[in-house]
Design a protein around this motif. Structure first.
Motif, mmCIF file in Angstrom:
data_model
loop_
_atom_site.group_PDB
_atom_site.id
_atom_site.type_symbol
_atom_site.label_atom_id
_atom_site.label_comp_id
_atom_site.label_asym_id
_atom_site.label_seq_id
_atom_site.Cartn_x
_atom_site.Cartn_y
_atom_site.Cartn_z
ATOM 1 N N ILE A 88 41.964 167.637 47.168
ATOM 2 C CA ILE A 88 41.948 168.060 48.587
ATOM 3 C C ILE A 88 41.594 166.846 49.456
ATOM 4 N N LEU A 89 40.579 166.087 48.987
ATOM 5 C CA LEU A 89 40.113 164.924 49.768
ATOM 6 C C LEU A 89 41.212 163.882 49.968
ATOM 7 N N ILE A 90 42.065 163.744 48.966
ATOM 8 C CA ILE A 90 43.082 162.688 48.997
ATOM 9 C C ILE A 90 44.091 162.897 50.141
ATOM 10 N N LYS A 91 44.131 164.106 50.668
ATOM 11 C CA LYS A 91 45.052 164.379 51.789
ATOM 12 C C LYS A 91 44.583 163.686 53.068
ATOM 13 N N THR A 92 43.266 163.411 53.136
ATOM 14 C CA THR A 92 42.740 162.813 54.367
ATOM 15 C C THR A 92 42.106 161.434 54.167
ATOM 16 N N GLN A 93 41.862 161.049 52.903
ATOM 17 C CA GLN A 93 41.200 159.761 52.641
ATOM 18 C C GLN A 93 41.830 159.082 51.433
ATOM 19 N N ASP A 94 41.867 157.759 51.453
ATOM 20 C CA ASP A 94 42.350 157.036 50.277
ATOM 21 C C ASP A 94 41.306 157.088 49.166
ATOM 22 N N ILE A 95 41.770 157.278 47.954
ATOM 23 C CA ILE A 95 40.889 157.280 46.785
ATOM 24 C C ILE A 95 41.413 156.230 45.813
ATOM 25 N N TYR A 96 40.490 155.515 45.178
ATOM 26 C CA TYR A 96 40.884 154.440 44.271
ATOM 27 C C TYR A 96 40.392 154.712 42.855
ATOM 28 N N ALA A 97 41.000 154.046 41.907
ATOM 29 C CA ALA A 97 40.552 154.171 40.521
ATOM 30 C C ALA A 97 40.290 152.768 39.984
ATOM 31 N N CYS A 98 39.224 152.646 39.230
ATOM 32 C CA CYS A 98 38.831 151.348 38.671
ATOM 33 C C CYS A 98 38.918 151.428 37.161
ATOM 34 N N GLU A 99 39.831 150.638 36.596
ATOM 35 C CA GLU A 99 39.933 150.586 35.140
ATOM 36 C C GLU A 99 38.883 149.580 34.664
ATOM 37 N N PHE A 100 37.716 150.085 34.369
ATOM 38 C CA PHE A 100 36.569 149.209 34.081
ATOM 39 C C PHE A 100 36.728 148.516 32.717
ATOM 40 N N GLU A 101 35.996 147.414 32.584
ATOM 41 C CA GLU A 101 35.976 146.724 31.297
ATOM 42 C C GLU A 101 34.756 147.166 30.521
ATOM 43 N N GLY A 102 34.963 147.599 29.296
ATOM 44 C CA GLY A 102 33.842 148.046 28.473
ATOM 45 C C GLY A 102 34.308 149.092 27.489
ATOM 46 N N VAL A 103 33.452 149.386 26.520
ATOM 47 C CA VAL A 103 33.794 150.397 25.519
ATOM 48 C C VAL A 103 33.085 151.685 25.889
ATOM 49 N N ARG A 104 33.835 152.770 25.883
ATOM 50 C CA ARG A 104 33.265 154.051 26.262
ATOM 51 C C ARG A 104 33.178 154.965 25.037
ATOM 52 N N TYR A 105 32.044 155.627 24.910
ATOM 53 C CA TYR A 105 31.863 156.602 23.823
ATOM 54 C C TYR A 105 31.696 157.980 24.439
ATOM 55 N N ASP A 106 32.417 158.947 23.917
ATOM 56 C CA ASP A 106 32.243 160.320 24.383
ATOM 57 C C ASP A 106 31.111 160.942 23.567
ATOM 58 N N ALA A 107 29.887 160.718 24.030
ATOM 59 C CA ALA A 107 28.725 161.186 23.272
ATOM 60 C C ALA A 107 28.484 162.683 23.459
ATOM 61 N N GLY A 108 29.350 163.327 24.216
ATOM 62 C CA GLY A 108 29.267 164.778 24.372
ATOM 63 C C GLY A 108 29.985 165.495 23.232
ATOM 64 N N ASP A 109 30.572 164.690 22.358
ATOM 65 C CA ASP A 109 31.316 165.222 21.227
ATOM 66 C C ASP A 109 30.650 164.692 19.948
ATOM 67 N N ARG A 110 30.588 165.509 18.908
ATOM 68 C CA ARG A 110 29.865 165.102 17.694
ATOM 69 C C ARG A 110 30.319 163.759 17.142
ATOM 70 N N ILE A 111 31.649 163.612 17.012
ATOM 71 C CA ILE A 111 32.179 162.371 16.430
ATOM 72 C C ILE A 111 31.850 161.173 17.326
ATOM 73 N N GLY A 112 32.082 161.353 18.639
ATOM 74 C CA GLY A 112 31.800 160.265 19.583
ATOM 75 C C GLY A 112 30.322 159.897 19.563
ATOM 76 N N PHE A 113 29.480 160.906 19.447
ATOM 77 C CA PHE A 113 28.025 160.704 19.409
ATOM 78 C C PHE A 113 27.630 159.897 18.169
ATOM 79 N N LEU A 114 28.213 160.254 17.018
ATOM 80 C CA LEU A 114 27.890 159.532 15.782
ATOM 81 C C LEU A 114 28.413 158.090 15.854
ATOM 82 N N LYS A 115 29.616 157.930 16.398
ATOM 83 C CA LYS A 115 30.173 156.572 16.545
ATOM 84 C C LYS A 115 29.261 155.725 17.432
ATOM 85 N N ALA A 116 28.795 156.316 18.533
ATOM 86 C CA ALA A 116 27.924 155.582 19.457
ATOM 87 C C ALA A 116 26.639 155.172 18.749
ATOM 88 N N ASN A 117 26.091 156.064 17.937
ATOM 89 C CA ASN A 117 24.864 155.734 17.214
ATOM 90 C C ASN A 117 25.077 154.539 16.281
#
Ligand code: G1P
Length: 286
Positions: free
Chosen positions: A234-263
């Motif tokens: 909805i916001l994008i209809k009135t304002q510009d929104i940007y996306a940043c493809e950040f540098e770094g490794v991301r772990y989905d620690a909300g998931d069992r496998i991701g959590f174990l990998k992060a550990n």
């Protein structure tokens, strides 16, 4: 305008981690030797943010206790001469300023952010989803603040994911405007059919205060919840929104496998645990 505040939605039930999370908030599960949520709090601090607003719910008091001072524990450690531990404990409570508010009903991420409206006031702010642990040389939020300062609009963290996983994320359609920066043309929450791209939204956002008006008129979406992605649409209809493809490794620690990998990954990085864990993993001869 400088970004000072960060919202940490932490009211979810953590059903993916049951039974571990029956009596313990998932944000307090241990990643090596610190609770999950502390990693994102440290990222916020390292990015220069000053005030953290944690949206909690039923059964989440352990989070407040963790970031509070613990007088009795500090006295005990002092008496026992455990100076190093004492320092680490004191550092936690001195990280930043914390405020807490409660989400009374589980109505979704968008709703959790919406209830911080009065605490945020009329200024841009950051959002951290603590499940997403990002290991980066320059903190991911700091990278995003660089994009915000240049483009002066909301910024979403994105990362390329395999096409087979796009249904698990908010996905953007973007036009490249700089190195690792996209102008968002459209976005969709957990696309069922063909996703607009393979650029998935990861749990870091910088939002302008107009998001609150958008959230106010956002209808329940996926899972019957008020979705932040839908409000951004909805916001994008009135304002510009940007996306940043950040540098770094991301772990989905909300998931069992991701959590174990992060550990494992974090244990291999820490000088105190690195050598023994490496020996142990090598010895497994898989
Ligand atoms: C949330 C957002 C989604 C985003 C994801 C990142 O989903 O709704 O757009 O891609 O976080 O982790 P959740 O994982 O809470 O279902």
């Amino acid at each position: 305008m400088r970004i000072r505040k960060a919202v940490f939605p932490a009211a979810g039930f953590g059903t993916r981690f049951l039974p571990a999370t029956k009596a313990i908030p998932k944000e307090m599960l241990t990643l090596v030797d610190k609770p999950l949520i502390q990693y994102a709090v440290e990222e916020a601090k390292a990015s220069g943010l000053e005030e953290i607003i944690i949206v909690t719910g039923m059964g989440k008091t352990a989070i407040e206790d963790h970031f509070d001072t613990s007088f009795e524990l500090e006295i005990l450690l002092k008496e026992r001469g455990k100076a190093e531990l004492l320092k680490r404990i004191e550092e936690v409570s001195e990280l930043v300023h914390f405020a807490y508010t409660r989400q009374k009903k589980p109505l979704g991420l968008g709703h959790a952010i919406g209830i911080t409206r009065n605490l945020i006031n009329n200024e841009p702010f950051a959002v951290f989803l603590g499940d997403d642990i990002i290991d980066a040389k320059v903190p991911a939020m700091k990278q995003m603040l660089g994009v915000f300062n240049k483009y002066r609009g909301s910024v979403l963290a994105v990362q390329k994911v395999p096409r087979s996983q796009t249904h698990m994320y908010g996905v953007i359609k973007g036009k490249k405007v700089g190195e690792g920066v996209y102008k968002v043309l459209d976005l969709v929450e957990k696309p069922k059919g063909k996703a607009p791209s393979n650029l998935a939204i990861i749990g870091r956002y910088i939002l302008t205060p107009e998001i609150f008006q958008a959230l106010g008129v956002t209808e329940p979406g996926k899972g019957g919840e008020i979705q932040l992605t839908d409000a951004l649409r909805i916001l994008i209809k009135t304002q510009d929104i940007y996306a940043c493809e950040f540098e770094g490794v991301r772990y989905d620690a909300g998931d069992r496998i991701g959590f174990l990998k992060a550990n494992i990954a974090f244990a291999l990085k820490r000088p105190e645990t690195r050598d023994e864990i490496r020996r142990f993993l090598k010895g497994l001869r898989l």
